[in-house]
Design an enzyme around this catalytic site. Structure first.
Site, short mmCIF file in Angstrom:
data_model
loop_
_atom_site.label_atom_id
_atom_site.label_comp_id
_atom_site.label_asym_id
_atom_site.label_seq_id
_atom_site.Cartn_x
_atom_site.Cartn_y
_atom_site.Cartn_z
N SER A 22 0.83 -1.20 0.00
CA SER A 22 0.00 0.00 0.00
C SER A 22 0.87 1.26 0.00
O SER A 22 1.98 1.26 0.53
CB SER A 22 -0.88 -0.01 1.25
OG SER A 22 -2.04 0.76 1.07
N ALA A 57 1.53 8.67 -1.42
CA ALA A 57 0.76 9.81 -1.93
C ALA A 57 1.72 10.87 -2.43
O ALA A 57 2.53 11.41 -1.68
CB ALA A 57 -0.13 10.37 -0.83
N GLN A 100 0.52 6.77 -6.34
CA GLN A 100 -0.73 7.39 -5.90
C GLN A 100 -0.61 8.90 -6.06
O GLN A 100 0.19 9.54 -5.37
CB GLN A 100 -1.02 7.03 -4.45
CG GLN A 100 -2.40 7.46 -3.98
CD GLN A 100 -2.63 7.14 -2.51
OE1 GLN A 100 -2.01 7.73 -1.64
NE2 GLN A 100 -3.53 6.20 -2.24
N TYR A 182 -8.58 13.90 2.10
CA TYR A 182 -7.82 14.79 1.25
C TYR A 182 -8.73 15.40 0.17
O TYR A 182 -9.93 15.15 0.14
CB TYR A 182 -6.61 14.05 0.69
CG TYR A 182 -5.70 13.58 1.81
CD1 TYR A 182 -5.23 14.47 2.78
CD2 TYR A 182 -5.37 12.24 1.95
CE1 TYR A 182 -4.44 14.05 3.84
CE2 TYR A 182 -4.57 11.81 3.01
CZ TYR A 182 -4.12 12.71 3.95
OH TYR A 182 -3.34 12.29 5.00
N ARG A 230 -8.49 5.21 -4.95
CA ARG A 230 -8.71 4.88 -3.53
C ARG A 230 -9.83 5.76 -2.99
O ARG A 230 -9.84 6.98 -3.22
CB ARG A 230 -7.44 5.08 -2.70
CG ARG A 230 -7.70 4.93 -1.19
CD ARG A 230 -6.45 4.78 -0.37
NE ARG A 230 -5.96 3.40 -0.41
CZ ARG A 230 -5.07 2.91 0.47
NH1 ARG A 230 -4.59 3.66 1.44
NH2 ARG A 230 -4.67 1.66 0.37
N ARG A 324 1.05 -1.08 7.29
CA ARG A 324 1.81 -1.25 8.54
C ARG A 324 2.37 -2.67 8.68
O ARG A 324 3.51 -2.85 9.13
CB ARG A 324 0.93 -0.90 9.73
CG ARG A 324 0.57 0.58 9.81
CD ARG A 324 -0.41 0.84 10.95
NE ARG A 324 -0.72 2.26 11.11
CZ ARG A 324 -1.67 2.90 10.43
NH1 ARG A 324 -2.40 2.23 9.54
NH2 ARG A 324 -1.90 4.18 10.62
#
Length: 370
Positions: A22, A57, A100, A182, A230, A324
């Site tokens: 991710s 990002a 991303q 965002y 996303r 994570r």
């Protein structure tokens, strides 16, 4: 073969398995430029055995950074800084590399998380954030600047230019960030969007700007390379964005050629109340997949190989994205493959590491001894 380790084709790109690294913000760039930290961070994750690695990002303009340390792709310098990082990955790994593209909107100009993550005032080196409406993310923060026509045009063109740069860099896929509070999520959510023009009010109007941005990115990126989105499936706040809204948005994206929906949640309000538990967002991915037939990515507290495999086997999602858990165990796909009786790609320099009872973990490897 276990479902987690079956291939998946997306346009001209085939993923070797269903595991995605991710996008994870590192807040370590300088003026938006990647550096040796990104070489180390992305380099070692590229050896994980996952099918696709998504770069964090990446801001399409300086004002779109969450923090001053955010990665960017808005000029020649930020583009050139990624060249050696990507070249190293390509030399040593067959992993597919996505990026991303993002704009932080009203959550911009923040301190890095390990310094509290609060808004940086202009007087202390911050900048004025932009948003759909002049509504603060937190009550004690000054309001952001509401985007006018010129501002909307500027951001559209910023996404267009970044998509072109990503294509030139050889990025395999783009994920558009419309989640976690965002900018594009701010347009979608009635909590952050209280405009009275054609970009506010009804669900159709609130979706308009994110869909325009998607159309621009899709048009600028090569046809044989996929573009996904996303989303936050719910704001976890009464009166906010809902899973049903997400289905409508996903259907609109599908008509425009979106290749996947990466289903997360939350982020638009500090009032959110999230019932955290293993796989808590998987039902949202399943809802989108069942309603639209789109490829979906499940995220959120998926840490166990059997759990991830079951999500794919049950048809809840098509891909599993891990953040994570991958930082904690960068060889998670190796260990999952060993547990599930599958094989995974690994560099030949590491072939000698496979346990004696897992001789097929890296496929047909031949290790001689001099």
């Amino acid at each position: 073969m276990s479902p987690l380790f079956t291939p998946l084709a997306l346009r001209g790109m085939t993923l070797a398995n269903r595991i995605v690294v991710s996008p994870m913000c590192q807040y370590s760039a300088v003026r938006g430029e990647a550096n040796d930290w990104h070489m180390i961070h992305l380099g070692h994750l590229a050896l994980s055995g996952a099918a696709m690695l998504c770069i964090e990002a990446t801001a399409v303009e300086p004002d779109g950074r969450i923090t001053p340390g955010d990665l960017g792709l808005w000029d020649d310098a930020t583009e050139e800084a990624l060249v050696p990082v990507l070249a190293a990955i390509r030399r040593h790994s067959p992993i597919r590399v996505a990026m991303q593209l993002a704009h932080a909107g009203r959550k911009a100009s923040s301190h890095v998380p390990w310094e509290g993550g609060q808004l940086i005032p202009v007087a202390e080196g911050g900048w004025l954030p932009w948003a759909p409406s002049a509504l603060s993310h937190k009550e004690d923060e000054p309001p952001p600047l509401a985007l006018d026509v010129a501002g909307l045009n500027r951001i559209r063109e910023a996404f267009r230019a970044s998509a072109r740069r990503a294509a030139r860099l050889g990025i395999d896929a783009i994920e558009l960030h419309a989640a976690h509070g965002y900018l594009l999520h701010q347009f979608l959510s009635p909590i952050a969007n209280q405009r009275s023009d054609e970009y506010g009010g009804s669900l159709e109007n609130r979706m308009r700007f994110p869909l325009e941005v998607f159309d621009i990115v899709r048009a600028e990126f090569p046809e044989d390379r996929p573009v996904g989105v996303r989303v936050s499936a719910t704001d976890w706040v009464e009166g906010g964005w809902t899973p049903d809204d997400t289905v409508v948005f996903a259907e609109a994206l599908k008509k425009r050629g979106a290749d996947w929906i990466d289903v997360s949640s939350g982020g638009v309000s500090p009032l959110q109340k999230i019932p955290l538990e293993p796989g808590y967002q998987v039902p949202f991915a399943r809802k989108v997949r069942e309603a639209t037939g789109m490829v979906t990515i499940a995220v959120g507290l998926i840490t166990d190989a059997l759990q991830a495999n079951q999500v794919i086997a049950d048809g809840d999602a098509d891909l599993i994205a891990m953040a994570r858990a991958m930082l904690y165990d960068p060889r998670w796909p190796w260990h999952a493959a060993a547990q599930l009786g599958a094989s995974v790609n690994a560099p030949p320099q590491y072939w000698r590491s496979q346990p004696r009872d897992q001789k097929s973990l890296f496929g047909e490897t031949k290790i001689g001894q001099r």
